[in-house]
Scaffold this motif. Structure first.
Motif, PDB file in Angstrom:
ATOM      1  N   PHE A   5     -11.279  12.764   5.079  1.00  0.00           N
ATOM      2  CA  PHE A   5     -12.511  13.477   4.756  1.00  0.00           C
ATOM      3  C   PHE A   5     -13.653  12.476   4.580  1.00  0.00           C
ATOM      4  O   PHE A   5     -13.444  11.382   4.050  1.00  0.00           O
ATOM      5  N   THR A   6     -14.815  12.838   5.025  1.00  0.00           N
ATOM      6  CA  THR A   6     -15.972  11.972   4.780  1.00  0.00           C
ATOM      7  C   THR A   6     -16.343  12.078   3.300  1.00  0.00           C
ATOM      8  O   THR A   6     -15.882  12.978   2.594  1.00  0.00           O
ATOM      9  N   GLN A  44     -17.762  15.426   2.497  1.00  0.00           N
ATOM     10  CA  GLN A  44     -16.744  16.474   2.440  1.00  0.00           C
ATOM     11  C   GLN A  44     -15.962  16.395   1.135  1.00  0.00           C
ATOM     12  O   GLN A  44     -15.704  17.419   0.492  1.00  0.00           O
ATOM     13  N   VAL A 104     -23.662  22.183  12.840  1.00  0.00           N
ATOM     14  CA  VAL A 104     -22.509  22.469  13.674  1.00  0.00           C
ATOM     15  C   VAL A 104     -21.685  21.190  13.803  1.00  0.00           C
ATOM     16  O   VAL A 104     -22.231  20.133  14.074  1.00  0.00           O
ATOM     17  N   SER A 109     -20.163  19.543  11.465  1.00  0.00           N
ATOM     18  CA  SER A 109     -20.207  18.616  10.331  1.00  0.00           C
ATOM     19  C   SER A 109     -18.921  18.691   9.514  1.00  0.00           C
ATOM     20  O   SER A 109     -18.724  17.919   8.587  1.00  0.00           O
ATOM     21  N   LYS A 137     -17.374  21.785   8.216  1.00  0.00           N
ATOM     22  CA  LYS A 137     -17.333  22.832   7.193  1.00  0.00           C
ATOM     23  C   LYS A 137     -16.004  23.580   7.207  1.00  0.00           C
ATOM     24  O   LYS A 137     -15.465  23.904   6.159  1.00  0.00           O
ATOM     25  N   THR A 138     -15.520  23.832   8.432  1.00  0.00           N
ATOM     26  CA  THR A 138     -14.317  24.646   8.535  1.00  0.00           C
ATOM     27  C   THR A 138     -13.129  23.994   7.814  1.00  0.00           C
ATOM     28  O   THR A 138     -12.336  24.672   7.177  1.00  0.00           O
ATOM     29  N   VAL A 139     -13.037  22.672   7.929  1.00  0.00           N
ATOM     30  CA  VAL A 139     -11.934  21.982   7.261  1.00  0.00           C
ATOM     31  C   VAL A 139     -12.053  22.138   5.744  1.00  0.00           C
ATOM     32  O   VAL A 139     -11.053  22.291   5.044  1.00  0.00           O
ATOM     33  N   MET A 185      -4.285  23.346  13.015  1.00  0.00           N
ATOM     34  CA  MET A 185      -4.454  22.350  11.960  1.00  0.00           C
ATOM     35  C   MET A 185      -3.329  22.424  10.941  1.00  0.00           C
ATOM     36  O   MET A 185      -2.907  21.402  10.406  1.00  0.00           O
ATOM     37  N   PRO A 195     -19.002  13.811  10.827  1.00  0.00           N
ATOM     38  CA  PRO A 195     -17.837  12.928  10.780  1.00  0.00           C
ATOM     39  C   PRO A 195     -18.016  11.788  11.784  1.00  0.00           C
ATOM     40  O   PRO A 195     -18.568  11.997  12.853  1.00  0.00           O
ATOM     41  N   SER A 196     -17.536  10.649  11.430  1.00  0.00           N
ATOM     42  CA  SER A 196     -17.702   9.513  12.337  1.00  0.00           C
ATOM     43  C   SER A 196     -16.903   9.764  13.602  1.00  0.00           C
ATOM     44  O   SER A 196     -15.995  10.570  13.637  1.00  0.00           O
ATOM     45  N   ARG A 227     -18.235  11.020  16.138  1.00  0.00           N
ATOM     46  CA  ARG A 227     -18.985  12.013  16.890  1.00  0.00           C
ATOM     47  C   ARG A 227     -19.920  11.280  17.855  1.00  0.00           C
ATOM     48  O   ARG A 227     -20.465  10.225  17.541  1.00  0.00           O
ATOM     49  N   ASP A 270     -15.387  25.274  20.042  1.00  0.00           N
ATOM     50  CA  ASP A 270     -15.106  23.855  19.935  1.00  0.00           C
ATOM     51  C   ASP A 270     -14.240  23.379  21.095  1.00  0.00           C
ATOM     52  O   ASP A 270     -13.021  23.506  21.066  1.00  0.00           O
ATOM     53  N   ARG A 320     -18.839  16.867  21.234  1.00  0.00           N
ATOM     54  CA  ARG A 320     -17.880  17.033  20.147  1.00  0.00           C
ATOM     55  C   ARG A 320     -16.642  16.169  20.348  1.00  0.00           C
ATOM     56  O   ARG A 320     -15.788  16.095  19.486  1.00  0.00           O
TER      57      ARG A 320
END
Ligand code: ADP
Ligand code: MG
Length: 738
Positions: free
Chosen positions: A264-265, A268, A293, A295, A297-299, A335, A455-456, A458, A595, A624
């Motif tokens: 996680f960043t 996050q 978009v 970034s 969020k879903t995780v 995931m 996230p790195s 990208r 995605d 992406r």
């Protein structure tokens, strides 16, 4: 003596009152006093017509010397020539023939506006004006105005600015003392005038400074009333009981984190712990998670969902469209891996099941999902609005995650929340970055988390505008680039604003781009693909075959749009995701959430048809993966048009917050804040959420302090009254965001 609640006719007479009612819907003294001047005309600033330059903002004192009416293509043009002795100029009014009645030769008045040139003649188009009443000679009329700042009002119908000014003047002369609703200490803290003085000074200021201060105070009033409603609402939500959900040290969440292919960043992690903290409380979480978009969020949402499952609860994820629900279902099951296979042979000992429920599923599949949801085996339930229907029962709904808040109605979200025993925790995700004060105003009762960091790993996205008018050959080059990208093993999106060509489009409704953007922002179910203005915009059903047999011959193309069946859409998306399709020609259905990391290029046709934020969302679909993304904005707008300027702005920055600012800046306030809030709108006359950031910040601070000390405002009855008026007027749609 008059009070604010007196009917207008009691003060200014039946006939005039009737005109105010017919023109503006005003009934009371307060209604009229809240009709603020747009600006002021200073007597000392009168200019000579002969000295006016094009572009000057001026006020001239002049006499009407000629009036003529022309008709062109069914439009009437009223042309009024005025002279001040030094020179002549013309005033033009389109389709306002009724002004002919008052703009008579020989009449004198002040005319204000911006100087334009037409056929070497100076002109003001649609100037504000104040005629000097008959019988008064100019000198005495002007003398009376001397040293004063004349208010210029938004006029209408039979009520020109000067008539409004006269009526307001009568009211102010007979106005009784009015109780101030702002607490004394607040007025003192900010050095504001009291309410009565503020109303006097905004209408009949002695100086520009007095007008400014009055305006500031009245703007602050609007901000603080809104913030008080929101703060109260937030306090009420905080007082609700909810089941606290705690994360254990080696449960599902740690298991999931251990399996994640990335770390996680920092951003996050911070939000994870905010959410964790919220959900441990015995009150429901109400949190908005905003972030670009991609970034991540879903995780974050997934981690939150897993955390409630640890304590036996279930989580529901609401998606705005079928495509997105399916997409979420796939990414989330992937995931989770074996963590999503609880109760099956392949599953690990601990874990859960993920259920999908959408309208287009077969009855049998639905029945199975409903069973899993009811008996609690499905810890995560993903779906569209189908989740809201009556037959859906949860064993223990603990958390509701709403993806893309703007598209989901408040009632719908509430319907889902009703399915829980105690109010569930709520996490709202949005990829539309909202400037801080707008968020404070629209979502003031939600806590806000913002993911600023991508996230790195990208890749950067480069955006270029293709002005097909000026440089048609650039478009050929664009298709070549698509071929090159595909040759490198990548994929591309081509986006068009329409599904079918205009002639064949029976559902065509004329609607402007602004209306679409606005409707979208406000959560309407419509999208640009359903609507389109006139003209020959690119359509998916024409473009796809045209490219397949022309510029992109030999590549594997497929169309995708909202009118296809759910199965077909799903099939197409799956084929694109697995690389069987090179180029997806689609409408904005791909706007959110899709995605496909291997897609590296996007061509947006008639890009000027889309809003700034929407373009930004769209291009977030590329770049992406590990390869850099390329986005081409094709437009037939002319080089110096505002549309072209917007596209250039989009091409110039990847900062979503900056872009949403540009987007919002171009809209009227009502559009920024929503349409459902007729009440609020009438309360927001002066406040501008982007311009008045500081004022909103301080109003929020004051409101929060007041409500935390005195939740019902019992010690400030006037203020409490004002707040309840606003609440009553408010259509619940707007403030009930929680
Ligand atoms: P959003 O929902 O904000 O659009 P997602 O959560 O879907 O973003 O994340 C986008 C992509 O980035 C996904 O493929 C996800 O697995 C990946 N991702 C998320 N967080 C990270 C991270 N910290 N490091 C690397 N990749 C990440
Ligand atoms: Mg997402």
């Amino acid at each position: 003596m008059a009070t604010l609640t007196d009917p207008l006719k009691a003060v200014i007479g039946d006939r005039t009152a009737e005109a105010f009612y017919k023109t503006f819907g005003m009934k009371t003294v307060e209604d009229l006093l809240r009709h603020y001047p747009r600006r002021y005309v200073a007597r000392g600033e009168l200019s000579d017509i002969s000295e006016l330059l094009e572009g000057d903002e001026v006020t001239v004192l002049a006499e009407i010397s000629k009036v003529s009416v022309k008709r062109i293509n069914g439009r009437t043009i009223l042309e009024v020539e005025v002279t001040d002795g030094s020179a002549k100029m013309s005033l033009t009014f389109f389709n306002q023939i009724w002004r002919e009645k008052e703009l008579k030769v020989g009449k004198k008045g002040m005319f204000a506006g911006k100087v334009g040139m037409f056929k070497d003649k100076r002109q003001l188009s649609h100037p504000d004006y104040q005629l000097i009443p008959d019988g008064d000679d100019v000198d005495s009329a002007v003398g009376e105005f001397a040293g004063k700042y004349l208010p210029v009002y938004p006029a209408g119908g039979k009520l020109p600015s000067w008539k409004i000014a006269n009526s307001i003047s009568i009211i102010l002369d007979s106005l009784d003392d009015i109780p101030d609703y702002l607490p004394e200490e607040v007025i003192t803290e900010f050095g504001y005038p009291n309410l009565k003085d503020a109303l006097f000074n905004i209408h009949e200021p002695e100086s520009p400074e007095a007008a400014e201060l009055a305006k500031t105070r009245l703007t602050f009033d609007e901000a603080i009333l809104l913030q008080l409603v929101l703060a109260q609402r937030k306090a009420e939500l905080k007082a609700l009981a909810a089941t606290p959900r705690k994360i254990s040290t080696n449960g599902l969440v740690s298991n999931f984190e251990a399996k994640l292919p990335f770390k996680f960043t920092e951003g996050q992690r911070e939000i994870n712990s905010q959410i964790e903290g919220d959900m441990q409380e015995p009150h429901p979480m109400h949190r908005l998670l905003q972030g670009e978009v991609g970034s991540g969020k879903t995780v974050i949402a997934l981690r939150a969902m897993l955390s409630v499952i640890e304590s036996g609860g279930q989580a529901a994820l609401l998606a705005p469209t079928e495509v997105l629900a399916q997409q979420h279902f796939k990414t989330i099951t992937k995931m989770l891996g074996e963590l999503a296979l609880a109760g099956t042979l392949q599953g690990s000992g601990e874990g859960t099941q993920v259920a999908l429920l959408t309208g287009s599923m077969s009855t049998a599949a639905k029945k199975e999902a409903l069973g899993q949801i009811a008996n609690g085996l499905a810890g995560i339930v993903i779906g569209t609005h189908a989740l809201l229907s009556e037959g859906v029962e949860f064993a223990d709904l603990a958390l509701v995650v709403v993806d893309e808040q703007h598209r989901f109605g408040v009632e719908q979200r509430d319907a889902l929340r009703m399915k829980a025993k105690l109010p569930p925790h709520l996490l709202v995700m949005t990829a539309t970055p909202i400037p801080r004060t707008v968020a404070m105003t629209i979502f003031g009762d939600l806590d806000i988390s913002t993911l600023r960091q991508l996230p790195s790993g990208r890749s950067p996205i480069t955006t270029h505008v293709i002005p097909v008018l000026a440089k048609p050959h650039y478009l050929d080059r664009a298709w070549e680039r698509v071929r090159e990208e595909v040759a490198k093993g990548h994929q591309a999106y081509i986006v068009a604003p329409r599904i079918v060509a205009p002639e064949r489009d029976e559902t065509k409704v004329k609607i402007t781009e602004k209306e679409i953007a606005f409707a979208k922002l406000m959560g309407d179910e419509i999208s640009a693909e359903e609507f389109a203005g006139e003209g020959d915009m690119a359509s998916v059903e024409e473009l796809a075959p045209e490219l397949a047999t022309g510029a992109l011959k030999g590549l594997k193309l497929a169309p995708l749009h909202g009118r296809q069946s759910a199965e077909l859409k799903d099939e197409t998306m799956a084929a694109f995701a697995s690389g069987q399709i090179d180029v997806l020609v689609s409408t904005t259905v791909i706007e959110v959430g899709v995605d496909v990391p291997n897609a590296t290029m996007m061509v947006i046709m008639d890009a000027d048809r889309f809003g700034v934020s929407q373009l930004h969302q769209l291009r977030g679909r590329v770049g992406r993966g590990s390869a850099p993304g390329l986005c081409l904005l094709v437009s037939g707008a002319s080089e110096d048009s505002p549309a072209m300027a917007r596209l250039t702005a989009v091409a110039g920055t990847l900062d979503g917050f900056e872009l949403s600012r540009i987007d919002l800046d171009q809209r009227r306030e009502g559009d920024v804040l929503g349409k459902a809030q007729s009440g609020t709108k009438s309360h927001l006359r002066l406040l501008r959420v982007l311009r008045d950031e500081e004022l909103i910040e301080s109003a929020r601070t004051v409101a929060t302090k007041l409500i935390s000390k005195d939740p019902t405002l019992a010690s400030f009855p006037n203020l409490a009254n004002e707040v309840s008026l606003l609440k009553a007027e408010e259509s619940s749609d707007f403030l009930d965001k929680g």
